[in-house]
Design an enzyme around this catalytic site. Structure first.
Site, PDB file in Angstrom:
ATOM      1  N   LYS A 131      42.461  41.287  36.442  1.00  0.00           N
ATOM      2  CA  LYS A 131      43.004  42.469  36.092  1.00  0.00           C
ATOM      3  C   LYS A 131      43.479  42.776  34.531  1.00  0.00           C
ATOM      4  O   LYS A 131      43.020  43.622  33.813  1.00  0.00           O
ATOM      5  CB  LYS A 131      43.880  43.103  36.851  1.00  0.00           C
ATOM      6  CG  LYS A 131      44.585  44.386  36.423  1.00  0.00           C
ATOM      7  CD  LYS A 131      43.653  45.625  36.516  1.00  0.00           C
ATOM      8  CE  LYS A 131      44.307  46.913  36.162  1.00  0.00           C
ATOM      9  NZ  LYS A 131      45.241  47.656  37.153  1.00  0.00           N
ATOM     10  N   LYS A 155      52.728  48.749  29.087  1.00  0.00           N
ATOM     11  CA  LYS A 155      53.410  47.688  30.087  1.00  0.00           C
ATOM     12  C   LYS A 155      52.349  46.608  30.177  1.00  0.00           C
ATOM     13  O   LYS A 155      52.415  45.386  30.146  1.00  0.00           O
ATOM     14  CB  LYS A 155      53.785  48.290  31.362  1.00  0.00           C
ATOM     15  CG  LYS A 155      54.242  47.351  32.501  1.00  0.00           C
ATOM     16  CD  LYS A 155      53.051  46.996  33.479  1.00  0.00           C
ATOM     17  CE  LYS A 155      52.610  48.047  34.165  1.00  0.00           C
ATOM     18  NZ  LYS A 155      51.675  47.685  35.259  1.00  0.00           N
TER      19      LYS A 155
END
Length: 309
Positions: free
Chosen positions: A169, A237
């Site tokens: 990811k 983030k």
């Protein structure tokens, strides 16, 4: 199989609805009780904590903001470890740190739990439709046990051992964010040189410059909303976690660093809740031009599931 879902944000809310639609007996939890209203109306049951949830179900699915929130889900005063974890599957779809998660998961495994990491790619429209690609890591037996739940939400793509889903990811998002930032420069340059944005877009697709960002995200620039369903605070983030992984592996990060700086600039100008593609608006505004194109650009969050059509 009884399933519990933790984290009813933009993506998680829709993923949970697809689990309910698939016929699983489902319970849900979020820090905001009101986030569960639609799910309860669809037949889900509200539970008061992750610990209560894991004692009642066979499989827990989580999708929260990041590593500290996963720590709370597992180790908090009412976390998963306060319940009965024996034989229970925990599918986590959060974008997180592989190093952090491989360490965090040890007490869950010691308590008899079966962890699977399954971070997703795509956008909110994929979560709505239930066809999100999911990077799935874990022991083969655990992944196969989790398969029916995963496939209710999207496409299972096996990547090996637990933690590899988080790796996949992060490097996926690395390419996504670099391309998002670069597209703004390319589009503005093309327009200033006389090539209109709609013409540019149509001729770029299908060639060497094509990507998910090109196909899916450019229309949010044309529409002028820049896709607020994935805000800059989430981009930042993720970029921080990507940088951590690059540093952990001793990999050069020149392009990632430049991309990170551009996203920080966008957040400083337009605020952390602005859409991810405002990273391109920085270049637009500096050039004094707009990249609007008239058209029926369907916003990703307005897509409907076929069951609701």
């Amino acid at each position: 199989m009884k399933v519990g879902f933790i984290g009813l944000g933009t993506m998680g809310s829709n993923a949970a609805k697809n689990i309910i639609r698939a016929g699983f007996e489902t319970c849900v939890f979020d820090l905001r009780h009101e986030a569960a209203a639609d799910h309860v109306a669809m037949g889900a049951t509200w539970v008061g904590s992750p610990g209560e949830m894991i004692s009642r179900v066979d499989c827990v699915v989580s999708m929260v903001f990041g590593p500290p929130h996963l720590d709370a889900v597992l180790n908090g005063p009412e976390g998963l470890l306060r319940g009965d974890c024996r034989g229970k599957i925990w599918i986590d779809m959060t974008t997180s740190s592989p190093r952090f998660m491989r360490e965090l998961i040890k007490p869950f495994v010691d308590a008899g739990g079966r962890p699977v990491d399954a971070p997703v790619t795509g956008s909110v429209d994929a979560a709505i439709r239930g066809d999100m690609p999911m990077f799935v890591g874990g022991a083969d037996a655990d992944v196969e046990a989790a398969r029916p739940v995963i496939e209710a939400m999207g496409e299972l793509r096996k990547v090996g051992r637990y933690g590899n889903g988080y790796v996949a990811k992060l490097v996926n998002n690395q390419l996504w964010k670099v391309h998002a930032a670069a597209i703004g420069e390319a589009m503005v340059c093309a327009k200033k040189a006389g090539l209109e944005p709609d013409v540019w877009w149509n001729v770029m697709k299908g060639g060497a410059a094509d990507s998910f960002v090109m196909q899916h995200d450019v229309p949010s620039i044309f529409a002028g909303h820049y896709d607020p369903s994935f805000p800059l605070k989430l981009c930042l983030k993720d970029l921080g976690l990507i940088k951590e992984l690059l540093d952990d592996t001793g990999t050069r990060s020149d392009l990632l660093d430049a991309c990170h700086a551009r996203f920080r600039e966008a957040a400083e100008r337009y605020g952390p809740d602005a859409g991810e593609m405002t990273v391109c608006k920085v270049v637009e505004d500096d050039a004094g031009i707009e990249l609007r194109v008239n058209g029926d650009w369907v916003a990703p969050w307005l897509v409907t599931h076929q069951a609701a059509e």
